[in-house]
Write an enzyme that holds these catalytic residues in place. Structure first.
Site, PDB file in Angstrom:
ATOM      1  N   LEU A  26       0.952  -1.171   0.001  1.00 20.58           N
ATOM      2  CA  LEU A  26       0.073  -0.025   0.007  1.00 20.58           C
ATOM      3  C   LEU A  26       0.829   1.200   0.096  1.00 20.58           C
ATOM      4  O   LEU A  26       2.133   1.235   0.443  1.00 20.58           O
ATOM      5  CB  LEU A  26      -0.881  -0.112   1.109  1.00 20.58           C
ATOM      6  CG  LEU A  26      -1.824  -1.400   1.345  1.00 20.58           C
ATOM      7  CD1 LEU A  26      -2.395  -1.649   2.647  1.00 20.58           C
ATOM      8  CD2 LEU A  26      -2.928  -1.083   0.340  1.00 20.58           C
ATOM      9  N   PRO A  27       0.237   2.400  -0.380  1.00 20.30           N
ATOM     10  CA  PRO A  27       1.304   3.433  -0.536  1.00 20.30           C
ATOM     11  C   PRO A  27       1.818   4.061   0.731  1.00 20.30           C
ATOM     12  O   PRO A  27       3.002   4.332   0.771  1.00 20.30           O
ATOM     13  CB  PRO A  27       0.096   4.571  -1.185  1.00 20.30           C
ATOM     14  CG  PRO A  27      -0.917   3.817  -1.738  1.00 20.30           C
ATOM     15  CD  PRO A  27      -1.045   2.566  -0.918  1.00 20.30           C
ATOM     16  N   THR A  42       6.564   0.684   1.970  1.00 23.83           N
ATOM     17  CA  THR A  42       7.629   1.253   2.481  1.00 23.83           C
ATOM     18  C   THR A  42       6.719   2.415   3.583  1.00 23.83           C
ATOM     19  O   THR A  42       6.313   3.412   3.062  1.00 23.83           O
ATOM     20  CB  THR A  42       8.545   2.127   1.458  1.00 23.83           C
ATOM     21  OG1 THR A  42       8.976   1.236   0.637  1.00 23.83           O
ATOM     22  CG2 THR A  42       9.667   2.967   2.151  1.00 23.83           C
ATOM     23  N   LYS A  71      15.249  -0.142   4.567  1.00 21.06           N
ATOM     24  CA  LYS A  71      14.849   0.754   3.439  1.00 21.06           C
ATOM     25  C   LYS A  71      15.206   2.024   3.318  1.00 21.06           C
ATOM     26  O   LYS A  71      15.553   2.780   2.393  1.00 21.06           O
ATOM     27  CB  LYS A  71      13.525   0.113   3.023  1.00 21.06           C
ATOM     28  CG  LYS A  71      12.521   0.811   2.024  1.00 21.06           C
ATOM     29  CD  LYS A  71      12.727   0.222   0.733  1.00 21.06           C
ATOM     30  CE  LYS A  71      12.090   1.125  -0.231  1.00 21.06           C
ATOM     31  NZ  LYS A  71      12.666   0.906  -1.501  1.00 21.06           N
ATOM     32  N   LYS A 122       8.709  10.981  -0.424  1.00 16.23           N
ATOM     33  CA  LYS A 122       7.929  10.292   0.716  1.00 16.23           C
ATOM     34  C   LYS A 122       8.950   9.604   1.486  1.00 16.23           C
ATOM     35  O   LYS A 122       9.002   9.780   2.711  1.00 16.23           O
ATOM     36  CB  LYS A 122       6.993   9.134   0.146  1.00 16.23           C
ATOM     37  CG  LYS A 122       6.037   8.595   1.219  1.00 16.23           C
ATOM     38  CD  LYS A 122       5.430   7.142   0.678  1.00 16.23           C
ATOM     39  CE  LYS A 122       6.237   6.264   0.656  1.00 16.23           C
ATOM     40  NZ  LYS A 122       5.639   4.901   0.611  1.00 16.23           N
TER      41      LYS A 122
END
Ligand code: NAD
Length: 321
Positions: A89-90, A120, A195, A270
């Site tokens: 998901l975003p 992420t 990440k 983001k």
């Protein structure tokens, strides 16, 4: 002969690890079938797994249903019918809502259902979702990925996994249908830490390469020559060698294709925001990471949200007094 025996052995080994995955997970749910999730789910189908899919945007899963996936009408329904669930998901809010909302994944989760979140997001959100899952007797690990849309399509992603080793071991045979490196990073949230740290360095190095190549250009040195000097000197890095921001050096990278596709500026922004939040929370100085965040936010306000993040080179090139 020896080679044939070796190949037969290898195939048996592959089959047994798949059947082990199948034995543990007779059905796998996949939530979030966008740019990344769609390819990832498709690779699960291609490797013979039975999957159930759910996305708030129904058109995102048409191709998967045609390829044999079952469609669920909500996250809760999907969770009820899956022994393992992968989410892609975003943002933080999408993940939190999808797991803990009224009709969310945890509302119907069975004991021991394994959830893997590959989005992420902020490591602290992964840790909070893990706490909520634990209250239900379910298992949760974070498993963000690197490798981009091409890695998702080709099944060559790297998964950075945070969570109990036992749950990592359960997930590994399934994740191997979508990726080639499945790395256990530590406790829950540590996949996200890996990440975010990697992407922060990537942003810094891309800005650095763009800055020096532009300076060289302004001083009269051909930017392609400057890039080739970097690549045999101490300034060499992935951004200069594999993914140069100067057009015409490598045909297949976004800079040679009008900065289309690749890793979009809004996603890099983001990730830098997530790194900034984590650094603030842990009182960690990240002077260059913070600056990189502001640079990418500036690119967003100049209309580059949907161009590859190497567009920073063109932005600097066009800054003239
Ligand atoms: P995307 O926007 O293309 O896809 C997200 C999907 O989730 C969409 O189909 C959307 O409809 C769906 N969705 C949103 N809210 C939902 C909900 N509550 N329930 C069900 N479905 C919902 O995003 P993407 O590019 O696939 O990226 C997903 C994640 O992977 C992000 O966190 C991103 O940072 C990360 N990531 C992306 C890339 C990349 O190159 N695109 C690379 C590595 C990691």
């Amino acid at each position: 002969m020896a080679l044939n025996l070796f190949t037969v052995g290898l195939n048996l080994l592959k089959k047994s690890s798949l059947s082990q995955g199948k034995r543990h997970f007779s059905s796998i749910g996949f939530v979030g079938l966008g740019n990344m999730g769609n390819y990832m789910a498709n690779n699960l189908i291609k490797k013979g797994h039975k999957i159930v899919v759910y996305d708030v945007n129904r058109s995102a899963l048409t191709n998967l249903v045609e390829a044999g996936a079952k469609e669920a009408s909500s996250a809760a329904e999907l969770s009820k019918n899956s022994q393992m669930v992968i989410t892609m998901l975003p943002t933080n809010d999408h993940v939190w809502e999808s797991y803990t909302g009224n009709d969310g994944l945890l509302s119907t989760a069975e004991k021991n259902t394994l959830f893997v979140d590959s989005s992420t997001i902020d490591p602290s959100v992964s840790q909070k979702v893990h706490q909520e899952a634990t209250k239900k007797g379910a298992k949760f690990i974070d498993g963000p990925v690197s490798g981009g849309v091409v890695g998702a399509r080709d099944g060559t992603l790297t998964f950075m996994v945070g969570g109990e080793k036992e749950q990592y071991d359960r997930a590994k045979p399934i994740l191997e249908a979508m990726g080639t490196r499945i790395v256990h990073c530590g406790d829950v949230g540590m996949g996200q830490v890996a990440k975010l740290c990697n992407n922060m360095l990537l942003a810094i190095s891309m800005i650095g390469v763009s800055e020096v190549v532009n300076l060289a250009d302004r001083l009269g040195l051909d930017p392609k020559v400057m890039t080739s000097i970097l690549n045999t000197s101490t300034g060499r890095c992935w951004s200069s060698e594999v993914y140069p921001p100067v057009p015409g050096i490598i045909d297949t990278v976004p800079s040679s294709n009008n900065y289309e596709g690749g890793f979009l500026t809004h996603l890099m922004t983001k990730d830098l925001g997530l790194a900034q939040a984590a650094a603030t929370r842990s009182s960690t100085p990240i002077p260059l990471g913070s600056l990189a965040h502001q640079v990418y936010r500036m690119l967003m306000t100049h209309g580059h949200a949907n161009r590859d993040f190497s567009i920073i080179y063109q932005y600097l090139k066009n800054c003239k007094v």
